[in-house]
Design a protein around this motif. Structure first.
Motif, mmCIF file in Angstrom:
data_model
loop_
_atom_site.group_PDB
_atom_site.id
_atom_site.type_symbol
_atom_site.label_atom_id
_atom_site.label_comp_id
_atom_site.label_asym_id
_atom_site.label_seq_id
_atom_site.Cartn_x
_atom_site.Cartn_y
_atom_site.Cartn_z
ATOM 1 N N VAL A 8 10.146 -20.970 -5.305
ATOM 2 C CA VAL A 8 9.223 -20.632 -4.267
ATOM 3 C C VAL A 8 9.323 -19.630 -3.300
ATOM 4 O O VAL A 8 9.869 -19.514 -2.577
ATOM 5 N N THR A 9 8.944 -18.332 -3.636
ATOM 6 C CA THR A 9 8.970 -17.359 -2.917
ATOM 7 C C THR A 9 7.718 -17.258 -2.284
ATOM 8 O O THR A 9 6.149 -17.729 -2.208
ATOM 9 N N THR A 10 7.539 -16.640 -0.607
ATOM 10 C CA THR A 10 6.072 -16.071 -0.351
ATOM 11 C C THR A 10 5.823 -15.035 -0.736
ATOM 12 O O THR A 10 4.058 -15.050 0.091
ATOM 13 N N CYS A 11 6.038 -14.629 -1.717
ATOM 14 C CA CYS A 11 5.381 -12.923 -1.693
ATOM 15 C C CYS A 11 5.805 -12.443 -3.369
ATOM 16 O O CYS A 11 6.973 -12.457 -3.793
ATOM 17 N N CYS A 12 5.048 -11.514 -3.809
ATOM 18 C CA CYS A 12 5.366 -11.107 -5.022
ATOM 19 C C CYS A 12 6.212 -10.218 -5.133
ATOM 20 O O CYS A 12 6.946 -9.403 -6.029
ATOM 21 N N LEU A 13 6.096 -9.838 -4.279
ATOM 22 C CA LEU A 13 7.049 -8.676 -3.587
ATOM 23 C C LEU A 13 8.796 -8.702 -3.384
ATOM 24 O O LEU A 13 9.542 -7.792 -3.302
ATOM 25 N N ASP A 14 8.713 -10.039 -2.962
ATOM 26 C CA ASP A 14 10.307 -10.312 -3.031
ATOM 27 C C ASP A 14 11.178 -10.795 -4.305
ATOM 28 O O ASP A 14 11.622 -11.608 -4.553
ATOM 29 N N GLU A 15 11.574 -9.193 -4.566
ATOM 30 C CA GLU A 15 12.435 -9.524 -6.029
ATOM 31 C C GLU A 15 13.845 -9.755 -5.298
ATOM 32 O O GLU A 15 14.509 -10.235 -7.114
ATOM 33 N N GLN A 16 13.558 -9.572 -5.486
ATOM 34 C CA GLN A 16 15.272 -10.150 -5.057
ATOM 35 C C GLN A 16 15.583 -11.562 -3.999
ATOM 36 O O GLN A 16 16.566 -12.322 -3.867
ATOM 37 N N THR A 58 8.146 -7.190 7.886
ATOM 38 C CA THR A 58 8.547 -6.228 9.084
ATOM 39 C C THR A 58 7.959 -4.950 7.707
ATOM 40 O O THR A 58 8.166 -4.062 8.626
ATOM 41 N N ARG A 59 8.659 -4.685 6.907
ATOM 42 C CA ARG A 59 8.516 -3.336 6.461
ATOM 43 C C ARG A 59 8.221 -3.752 5.205
ATOM 44 O O ARG A 59 7.575 -2.755 4.744
ATOM 45 N N CYS A 60 6.769 -4.695 5.079
ATOM 46 C CA CYS A 60 5.623 -4.686 4.472
ATOM 47 C C CYS A 60 4.532 -3.291 4.458
ATOM 48 O O CYS A 60 4.003 -3.599 5.835
ATOM 49 N N ASN A 61 4.000 -2.992 3.564
ATOM 50 C CA ASN A 61 3.060 -2.485 3.675
ATOM 51 C C ASN A 61 1.879 -2.901 3.012
ATOM 52 O O ASN A 61 0.821 -1.996 3.009
ATOM 53 N N TRP A 62 1.658 -3.825 2.615
ATOM 54 C CA TRP A 62 0.672 -4.740 2.392
ATOM 55 C C TRP A 62 -0.127 -5.706 2.916
ATOM 56 O O TRP A 62 -1.306 -6.233 2.242
#
Length: 92
Positions: A8-16, A58-62
């Motif tokens: 489980v990750t905190t974000c759908c953008l966490d592909e790695q 820190t580098r998220c634009n969402w």
């Protein structure tokens, strides 16, 4: 996000899978969702401490996409923060 292997990750953008907070094979999702790691993550986000939220934040634009209304933030903080201790009358 629950991955196919149960992580489980905190974000759908966490592909790695840089911000894994648990695994549903080891712990039920409601426990992960309401556990101390996720509560700390939410609080850091609410307070704008994105550097403490995980390696991607820190580098998220969402960040603003999920902005919570200020009145709801205040309600949430009352629910999760312990009450401030009363001043000790002997120390005054």
């Amino acid at each position: 996000m629950v991955q196919t292997d149960g992580r489980v990750t905190t974000c759908c953008l966490d592909e790695q899978l840089e911000n894994v907070v648990g695994n549903v094979r080891d712990q039920p999702l409601p426990e992960i969702w309401s556990g101390p790691t996720m509560e700390a993550w939410r609080l850091a986000h609410i307070e704008g401490r994105f550097d403490e939220s995980g390696p991607l934040c820190t580098r998220c634009n969402w960040r603003s996409a999920g902005a919570y209304p200020p009145d709801k933030v205040a309600e949430y903080l009352v629910d999760i923060r312990p009450p401030e201790p009363e001043p000790d009358s002997e120390t005054r």
